[in-house]
Design a protein around this motif. Structure first.
Motif, PDB file in Angstrom:
ATOM      1  N   UNK A  34       0.871  -1.171   0.000  1.00 37.51           N
ATOM      2  CA  UNK A  34       0.000   0.000   0.000  1.00 37.51           C
ATOM      3  C   UNK A  34       0.908   1.221   0.000  1.00 37.51           C
ATOM      4  N   UNK A  35       0.790   2.028  -1.025  1.00 40.45           N
ATOM      5  CA  UNK A  35       1.653   3.206  -1.169  1.00 40.45           C
ATOM      6  C   UNK A  35       0.806   4.461  -1.196  1.00 40.45           C
ATOM      7  N   UNK A  36       1.420   5.573  -0.835  1.00 46.51           N
ATOM      8  CA  UNK A  36       0.749   6.871  -0.857  1.00 46.51           C
ATOM      9  C   UNK A  36       1.460   7.749  -1.872  1.00 46.51           C
ATOM     10  N   UNK A  37       0.700   8.272  -2.792  1.00 44.27           N
ATOM     11  CA  UNK A  37       1.211   9.217  -3.777  1.00 44.27           C
ATOM     12  C   UNK A  37       0.505  10.543  -3.602  1.00 44.27           C
ATOM     13  N   UNK A  38       1.120  11.602  -4.068  1.00 46.93           N
ATOM     14  CA  UNK A  38       0.503  12.923  -3.914  1.00 46.93           C
ATOM     15  C   UNK A  38      -0.640  13.104  -4.913  1.00 46.93           C
TER      16      UNK A  38
ATOM     17  N   UNK B 268      -5.003   0.544  -8.669  1.00 43.88           N
ATOM     18  CA  UNK B 268      -4.774  -0.843  -8.275  1.00 43.88           C
ATOM     19  C   UNK B 268      -3.951  -1.502  -9.377  1.00 43.88           C
ATOM     20  N   UNK B 269      -2.788  -2.039  -9.009  1.00 41.98           N
ATOM     21  CA  UNK B 269      -1.897  -2.716  -9.961  1.00 41.98           C
ATOM     22  C   UNK B 269      -1.712  -4.166  -9.508  1.00 41.98           C
ATOM     23  N   UNK B 270      -2.628  -5.077  -9.923  1.00 40.53           N
ATOM     24  CA  UNK B 270      -2.546  -6.454  -9.428  1.00 40.53           C
ATOM     25  C   UNK B 270      -1.301  -7.195  -9.898  1.00 40.53           C
ATOM     26  N   UNK B 271      -0.814  -6.883 -11.095  1.00 39.85           N
ATOM     27  CA  UNK B 271       0.387  -7.563 -11.598  1.00 39.85           C
ATOM     28  C   UNK B 271       1.618  -7.216 -10.765  1.00 39.85           C
ATOM     29  N   UNK B 272       1.683  -5.996 -10.276  1.00 36.02           N
ATOM     30  CA  UNK B 272       2.813  -5.552  -9.458  1.00 36.02           C
ATOM     31  C   UNK B 272       2.538  -5.711  -7.963  1.00 36.02           C
ATOM     32  N   UNK B 273       1.334  -6.158  -7.615  1.00 31.92           N
ATOM     33  CA  UNK B 273       0.907  -6.332  -6.218  1.00 31.92           C
ATOM     34  C   UNK B 273       1.059  -5.013  -5.443  1.00 31.92           C
ATOM     35  N   UNK B 274       0.466  -3.958  -6.012  1.00 30.67           N
ATOM     36  CA  UNK B 274       0.558  -2.613  -5.430  1.00 30.67           C
ATOM     37  C   UNK B 274      -0.795  -1.937  -5.456  1.00 30.67           C
ATOM     38  N   UNK B 275      -1.058  -1.180  -4.441  1.00 29.97           N
ATOM     39  CA  UNK B 275      -2.210  -0.293  -4.384  1.00 29.97           C
ATOM     40  C   UNK B 275      -1.667   1.086  -4.030  1.00 29.97           C
ATOM     41  N   UNK B 276      -1.938   2.049  -4.881  1.00 31.73           N
ATOM     42  CA  UNK B 276      -1.445   3.414  -4.665  1.00 31.73           C
ATOM     43  C   UNK B 276      -2.643   4.298  -4.345  1.00 31.73           C
ATOM     44  N   UNK B 277      -2.613   4.937  -3.203  1.00 34.71           N
ATOM     45  CA  UNK B 277      -3.658   5.881  -2.810  1.00 34.71           C
ATOM     46  C   UNK B 277      -3.114   7.295  -2.972  1.00 34.71           C
ATOM     47  N   UNK B 278      -3.913   8.160  -3.585  1.00 38.51           N
ATOM     48  CA  UNK B 278      -3.469   9.526  -3.860  1.00 38.51           C
ATOM     49  C   UNK B 278      -4.033  10.464  -2.803  1.00 38.51           C
ATOM     50  N   UNK B 279      -3.144  11.056  -2.046  1.00 33.91           N
ATOM     51  CA  UNK B 279      -3.523  11.846  -0.879  1.00 33.91           C
ATOM     52  C   UNK B 279      -4.317  13.099  -1.235  1.00 33.91           C
ATOM     53  N   UNK B 280      -3.848  13.880  -2.173  1.00 29.47           N
ATOM     54  CA  UNK B 280      -4.505  15.161  -2.456  1.00 29.47           C
ATOM     55  C   UNK B 280      -5.924  14.998  -2.988  1.00 29.47           C
TER      56      UNK B 280
END
Length: 141
Positions: free
Chosen positions: A64-68, A83-95
């Motif tokens: 779980x990552x946080x991006x601006x 949501x990037x299932x191939x990379x096993x990543x979820x990026x949440x955008x804070x702003x």
């Protein structure tokens, strides 16, 4: 008769306004904030992600990552997460989450619930489930 030599008056090591002894200054330097809005956002995302990882084994290796901000907006508007299932990543955008979400009451508790709701919806999208299925015991009192 002793003759005194003129010595300059020494100021005490601690003095306040007008040279008075043992007085603290009227205005102190401003203190840094205890935590910033970004730190509170990171904490909310981290606690919700840890809850989901403990409840769902499929999410244990997901980052779980946080991006601006998202790189670009689409026709549906500005995305709140990716949501990037191939990379096993979820990026949440804070702003976008903080500024474009509408709260019916603008306080710390409602902001935290809104952020955790976004984490749950992003994780549900990753798993292909309904967000209410991710923590059924959490929402029944």
């Amino acid at each position: 008769m002793r003759r005194r030599t003129a010595q300059p008056a020494r100021r005490p090591t601690r003095h306040g306004r007008h040279g008075r002894d043992d007085r603290s200054p009227v205005v102190r330097p401003p203190l840094p904030p205890l935590e910033t809005r970004a730190e509170r956002f990171d904490l909310s995302v981290g606690t919700a992600a840890e809850f989901l990882r403990s409840a769902w084994p499929e999410l244990r290796d997901v980052h779980f990552e946080v991006g601006a901000m998202p790189p670009a907006s689409d026709d549906a508007g500005i995305p709140r997460w990716t949501v990037l299932p191939d990379e096993r990543r979820i990026i949440l955008y804070r702003l976008p989450i903080e500024r474009l979400s509408h709260l019916h009451r603008n306080d710390d508790l409602h902001r935290r619930v809104m952020i955790e709701g976004c984490v749950f919806r992003a994780a549900a999208e990753y798993l292909g489930r309904d967000p209410w299925d991710l923590g059924p015991d959490r929402f029944h009192f």
